[in-house]
Design a protein around this motif. Structure first.
Motif, PDB file in Angstrom:
ATOM      1  N   PRO A   1       2.726   6.054   8.902  1.00  0.00           N
ATOM      2  CA  PRO A   1       2.657   4.592   9.087  1.00  0.00           C
ATOM      3  C   PRO A   1       3.382   3.855   7.952  1.00  0.00           C
ATOM      4  N   TYR A   2       3.248   4.403   6.738  1.00  0.00           N
ATOM      5  CA  TYR A   2       3.925   3.796   5.584  1.00  0.00           C
ATOM      6  C   TYR A   2       5.443   3.786   5.792  1.00  0.00           C
ATOM      7  N   ALA A   3       5.980   4.950   6.174  1.00  0.00           N
ATOM      8  CA  ALA A   3       7.436   5.059   6.317  1.00  0.00           C
ATOM      9  C   ALA A   3       7.943   4.196   7.476  1.00  0.00           C
TER      10      ALA A   3
ATOM     11  N   GLN B   1       0.924  -1.137   0.000  1.00  0.00           N
ATOM     12  CA  GLN B   1       0.000   0.000   0.000  1.00  0.00           C
ATOM     13  C   GLN B   1       0.954   1.174   0.000  1.00  0.00           C
ATOM     14  N   SER B   2       1.137   1.804  -1.152  1.00  0.00           N
ATOM     15  CA  SER B   2       2.283   2.702  -1.316  1.00  0.00           C
ATOM     16  C   SER B   2       1.936   4.179  -1.173  1.00  0.00           C
ATOM     17  N   HIS B   3       0.700   4.501  -0.832  1.00  0.00           N
ATOM     18  CA  HIS B   3       0.319   5.912  -0.723  1.00  0.00           C
ATOM     19  C   HIS B   3       0.494   6.418   0.710  1.00  0.00           C
TER      20      HIS B   3
ATOM     21  N   PHE C   1      -0.897  10.225  -6.988  1.00  0.00           N
ATOM     22  CA  PHE C   1       0.389  10.784  -6.568  1.00  0.00           C
ATOM     23  C   PHE C   1       0.534  12.151  -7.240  1.00  0.00           C
ATOM     24  N   VAL C   2       1.273  13.056  -6.568  1.00  0.00           N
ATOM     25  CA  VAL C   2       1.147  14.461  -6.943  1.00  0.00           C
ATOM     26  C   VAL C   2       1.542  14.761  -8.387  1.00  0.00           C
ATOM     27  N   THR C   3       2.613  14.118  -8.890  1.00  0.00           N
ATOM     28  CA  THR C   3       3.065  14.438 -10.255  1.00  0.00           C
ATOM     29  C   THR C   3       1.999  14.067 -11.287  1.00  0.00           C
ATOM     30  N   ARG C   4       1.503  12.861 -11.161  1.00  0.00           N
ATOM     31  CA  ARG C   4       0.519  12.399 -12.146  1.00  0.00           C
ATOM     32  C   ARG C   4      -0.812  13.127 -11.968  1.00  0.00           C
ATOM     33  N   LYS C   5      -1.142  13.457 -10.721  1.00  0.00           N
ATOM     34  CA  LYS C   5      -2.366  14.222 -10.480  1.00  0.00           C
ATOM     35  C   LYS C   5      -2.290  15.545 -11.251  1.00  0.00           C
ATOM     36  N   ILE C   6      -1.091  16.156 -11.228  1.00  0.00           N
ATOM     37  CA  ILE C   6      -0.901  17.438 -11.917  1.00  0.00           C
ATOM     38  C   ILE C   6      -0.919  17.255 -13.439  1.00  0.00           C
TER      39      ILE C   6
ATOM     40  N   LEU D   1      -3.506  17.718   2.875  1.00  0.00           N
ATOM     41  CA  LEU D   1      -2.372  17.837   3.806  1.00  0.00           C
ATOM     42  C   LEU D   1      -2.221  16.533   4.574  1.00  0.00           C
ATOM     43  N   ARG D   2      -1.023  16.287   5.095  1.00  0.00           N
ATOM     44  CA  ARG D   2      -0.771  15.075   5.882  1.00  0.00           C
ATOM     45  C   ARG D   2      -0.628  15.450   7.356  1.00  0.00           C
ATOM     46  N   PRO D   3      -0.997  14.548   8.269  1.00  0.00           N
ATOM     47  CA  PRO D   3      -0.820  14.846   9.690  1.00  0.00           C
ATOM     48  C   PRO D   3       0.627  15.205  10.038  1.00  0.00           C
ATOM     49  N   ALA D   4       1.570  14.570   9.358  1.00  0.00           N
ATOM     50  CA  ALA D   4       2.986  14.960   9.489  1.00  0.00           C
ATOM     51  C   ALA D   4       3.560  14.932   8.074  1.00  0.00           C
ATOM     52  N   GLU D   5       4.275  15.974   7.725  1.00  0.00           N
ATOM     53  CA  GLU D   5       4.768  16.102   6.342  1.00  0.00           C
ATOM     54  C   GLU D   5       6.271  15.823   6.277  1.00  0.00           C
ATOM     55  N   VAL D   6       6.706  15.344   5.145  1.00  0.00           N
ATOM     56  CA  VAL D   6       8.136  15.234   4.837  1.00  0.00           C
ATOM     57  C   VAL D   6       8.440  16.418   3.920  1.00  0.00           C
TER      58      VAL D   6
ATOM     59  N   SER E   1      -9.427  10.077  -4.501  1.00  0.00           N
ATOM     60  CA  SER E   1      -9.071  11.215  -3.662  1.00  0.00           C
ATOM     61  C   SER E   1      -7.573  11.172  -3.389  1.00  0.00           C
ATOM     62  N   TYR E   2      -7.066  12.182  -2.736  1.00  0.00           N
ATOM     63  CA  TYR E   2      -5.639  12.356  -2.420  1.00  0.00           C
ATOM     64  C   TYR E   2      -4.846  12.580  -3.665  1.00  0.00           C
TER      65      TYR E   2
ATOM     66  N   GLY F   1      12.753  -0.263  -0.721  1.00  0.00           N
ATOM     67  CA  GLY F   1      12.805   0.756   0.330  1.00  0.00           C
ATOM     68  C   GLY F   1      12.549   2.140  -0.251  1.00  0.00           C
ATOM     69  N   SER F   2      12.364   3.106   0.651  1.00  0.00           N
ATOM     70  CA  SER F   2      11.898   4.418   0.205  1.00  0.00           C
ATOM     71  C   SER F   2      12.608   5.570   0.913  1.00  0.00           C
ATOM     72  N   SER F   3      12.761   6.668   0.182  1.00  0.00           N
ATOM     73  CA  SER F   3      13.303   7.897   0.775  1.00  0.00           C
ATOM     74  C   SER F   3      12.401   8.422   1.885  1.00  0.00           C
TER      75      SER F   3
HETATM   76  P1  GDR Z   1       5.160  10.847  -1.595  1.00  0.00           P
HETATM   77  O1  GDR Z   1       4.402  11.142  -2.967  1.00  0.00           O
HETATM   78  O2  GDR Z   1       4.311  11.100  -0.425  1.00  0.00           O
HETATM   79  O3  GDR Z   1       6.471  11.565  -1.684  1.00  0.00           O
HETATM   80  O4  GDR Z   1       5.366   9.268  -1.696  1.00  0.00           O
HETATM   81  P2  GDR Z   1       3.148  12.041  -3.341  1.00  0.00           P
HETATM   82  O5  GDR Z   1       3.244  12.275  -4.801  1.00  0.00           O
HETATM   83  O6  GDR Z   1       1.876  11.475  -2.826  1.00  0.00           O
HETATM   84  O7  GDR Z   1       3.412  13.412  -2.536  1.00  0.00           O
HETATM   85  C1  GDR Z   1       4.555  14.221  -2.780  1.00  0.00           C
HETATM   86  C2  GDR Z   1       4.392  15.547  -2.058  1.00  0.00           C
HETATM   87  O8  GDR Z   1       3.357  16.316  -2.682  1.00  0.00           O
HETATM   88  C3  GDR Z   1       2.570  16.912  -1.660  1.00  0.00           C
HETATM   89  N1  GDR Z   1       1.229  17.220  -2.182  1.00  0.00           N
HETATM   90  C4  GDR Z   1       0.334  16.321  -2.622  1.00  0.00           C
HETATM   91  N2  GDR Z   1       0.415  14.972  -2.726  1.00  0.00           N
HETATM   92  C5  GDR Z   1      -0.650  14.317  -3.237  1.00  0.00           C
HETATM   93  N3  GDR Z   1      -0.588  12.991  -3.398  1.00  0.00           N
HETATM   94  N4  GDR Z   1      -1.799  14.975  -3.610  1.00  0.00           N
HETATM   95  C6  GDR Z   1      -1.926  16.337  -3.515  1.00  0.00           C
HETATM   96  O9  GDR Z   1      -2.957  16.901  -3.851  1.00  0.00           O
HETATM   97  C7  GDR Z   1      -0.802  17.045  -2.994  1.00  0.00           C
HETATM   98  N5  GDR Z   1      -0.559  18.368  -2.770  1.00  0.00           N
HETATM   99  C8  GDR Z   1       0.674  18.453  -2.278  1.00  0.00           C
HETATM  100  C9  GDR Z   1       2.566  15.869  -0.552  1.00  0.00           C
HETATM  101  O10 GDR Z   1       2.144  16.464   0.676  1.00  0.00           O
HETATM  102  C10 GDR Z   1       4.009  15.412  -0.584  1.00  0.00           C
HETATM  103  O11 GDR Z   1       4.803  16.264   0.178  1.00  0.00           O
HETATM  104  C11 GDR Z   1       5.760   8.644  -2.916  1.00  0.00           C
HETATM  105  C12 GDR Z   1       5.158   7.234  -2.946  1.00  0.00           C
HETATM  106  O12 GDR Z   1       5.397   6.666  -4.197  1.00  0.00           O
HETATM  107  C13 GDR Z   1       5.785   6.361  -1.876  1.00  0.00           C
HETATM  108  O13 GDR Z   1       5.330   5.012  -2.035  1.00  0.00           O
HETATM  109  C14 GDR Z   1       7.306   6.400  -2.033  1.00  0.00           C
HETATM  110  O14 GDR Z   1       7.913   5.623  -1.054  1.00  0.00           O
HETATM  111  C15 GDR Z   1       7.800   7.835  -1.976  1.00  0.00           C
HETATM  112  O15 GDR Z   1       7.166   8.577  -2.997  1.00  0.00           O
HETATM  113  C16 GDR Z   1       9.299   7.933  -2.177  1.00  0.00           C
END
Ligand code: GDR
Ligand code: NDP
Length: 357
Positions: free
Chosen positions: A160-162, A91-93, A200-205, A289-294, A356-357, A136-138
């Motif tokens: 939880p994922y990390a 579950q990679s999200h 995931f954010v890149t593909r969402k965009i 937003l996430r409860p805790a952000e990287v 969503s997300y 493994g993951s960054s």
């Molecule tokens: P990430 O990828 O959490 O790094 O995990 P994601 O693309 O979900 O988020 C990257 C950053 O973008 C911010 N963000 C948003 N993210 C999503 N998904 N949707 C939004 O609308 C949005 N707006 C801003 C996030 O907060 C985050 O900071 C991915 C996954 O592939 C994991 O499985 C993998 O281990 C890591 O990359 C390395």
């Protein structure tokens, strides 16, 4: 006569599983993948390489199983007899892992342990060496401890994922040290492609950019635009997984580009690529937003570059362009210019916007 190399992949239906399968088939491997039973087909990313198993000379096979089901993993191992196992299933999200922590940890953490135990018993019984790759993951670096992050940087997981990935990472090292297993951890930074999951954010965009150009969508709702990631191209990263298993010694490697960019920069480039201003289309929604952000990830992959001879081949700008191009193509629109046209060799599916997300 040379023996056919047989690889087993968990997570074969995912982004990386599909590219890795293509790569291994090209290298002459027989590829076996574990898929989960679903009520609708979820094999879009591998349909183009799958062949009817009744045909002669087929080199790709699928098996029903799940990382939460240890008995089945053992059975598949006995049946397939792989020499290499790539554990990509999870579950990679990250955001979803806050909603479903138990399931995430079960599949990511315990799932890895189940697989390692199955391999240990199999090797002990048959004497056959199985080489194991752990995805493994960054995200394991989490809260910044050091810049850039390398193999020796301490982990500070923030989801939880990390946390589950850190557990899987250390179990992999423990099986290597305790039982002499050939087990490697790849610590892969974000890697993307036209096959990236749509949430995931890149593909969402890039998907939103295409749909806005095509008149199918007006706005895109986003969370933290300040987060910075080290984004590479998935096809380059699966090559690194394979390289790790071809070495004489098992080890752990960071795989990254060494560049970091904010989500805002990704938006600027992706909208700019079709001559739009992102600020006219992007709205904030706190559900993303996430409860805790990287906040900041940037990897130092010197070890992989030196020992594996690995280098990334696609720049950040090229990655954005090839993803926008593929999403435009998927809805029947053409690329805004010739750039990147040659890399539109991917499938990109457009699904109902109910995610969503
Ligand atoms: P990430 O990828 O959490 O790094 O995990 P994601 O693309 O979900 O988020 C990257 C950053 O973008 C911010 N963000 C948003 N993210 C999503 N998904 N949707 C939004 O609308 C949005 N707006 C801003 C996030 O907060 C985050 O900071 C991915 C996954 O592939 C994991 O499985 C993998 O281990 C890591 O990359 C390395
Ligand atoms: P995806 O989300 O695209 O694919 C995940 C795969 O895991 C899918 O095939 C999915 O199956 C499968 N899966 C989910 N749950 C289970 C389970 N319980 N049992 C068996 N399989 C399961 O991920 P990616 O391809 O992007 O990533 C591959 C691996 O690399 C993952 O482990 C991920 O955490 C890790 N990773 C990814 C990075 C990235 O940037 N992409 C960076 C670092 C690590 P289904 O299709 O049925 O849902």
């Amino acid at each position: 006569m040379t023996q056919t190399k047989r690889a087993l992949i968990t997570g074969i239906t995912g982004q990386d599983g599909s590219y890795l399968s293509e790569f291994l088939l090209e290298q002459g491997y027989e590829v076996h993948g574990i898929i989960r039973r679903t009520s609708t087909f979820n094999t879009d990313r591998i349909d183009h390489i799958y062949e009817d198993p009744h045909k002669e000379g087929v080199r790709m096979f699928l098996h029903y199983g799940d990382l939460t089901d240890g008995t089945t993993l053992r059975r598949i191992l006995e049946e397939v007899k792989p020499i290499e196992i790539y554990n990509l299933g999870s579950q990679s999200h990250v955001r979803v892992s806050f909603d479903s922590p138990e399931y995430t940890v079960d599949s990511v953490g315990m799932g890895t342990l189940r697989l390692l135990e199955a391999i240990r018993d199999y090797q002990h019984r048959t004497g056959i060496e199985v080489r194991f790759y752990q995805a493994g993951s960054s995200e394991m670096y989490g809260l910044v401890q050091e810049i850039p992050q390398k193999e020796s940087t301490p982990f500070y997981p923030r989801s939880p994922y990390a946390c589950a990935k850190v557990y899987a990472h250390w179990q992999t090292i423990n099986y290597r040290e305790s039982y002499g297993m050939f087990a490697c951890n790849g610590i892969l930074f974000n890697h993307e492609s036209p096959r990236r999951g749509e949430t995931f954010v890149t593909r969402k965009i890039t998907r939103a950019v295409a749909r806005i150009v095509g008149g199918k969508q007006k706005k895109i709702y986003m969370g933290n635009l300040d987060a910075k990631r080290d984004w590479g191209y998935a096809k380059d990263y699966v090559r690194a997984m394979w390289l790790m298993l071809q070495q004489s010694q098992a080890d752990d490697y960071v795989i990254s580009t060494g560049e970091t960019h904010s989500v805002r920069e990704f938006l600027e480039l992706a909208f700019g690529y079709v001559n739009l201003n992102w600020q006219d289309y992007v709205e904030f929604d706190d559900r993303y937003l996430r409860p805790a952000e990287v906040e900041l990830l940037i990897g130092d992959s010197t070890k992989a570059r030196q020992k594996l001879g690995w280098t990334p081949s696609v720049t950040f700008e090229q990655l954005v362009a090839l993803m926008v191009d593929a999403d435009l193509k998927a809805i029947g629109l053409s690329a805004p210019n010739g750039n990147g046209a040659s890399v539109i060799h991917d499938i990109a599916t457009i699904r109902q916007d109910m995610v969503s997300y």
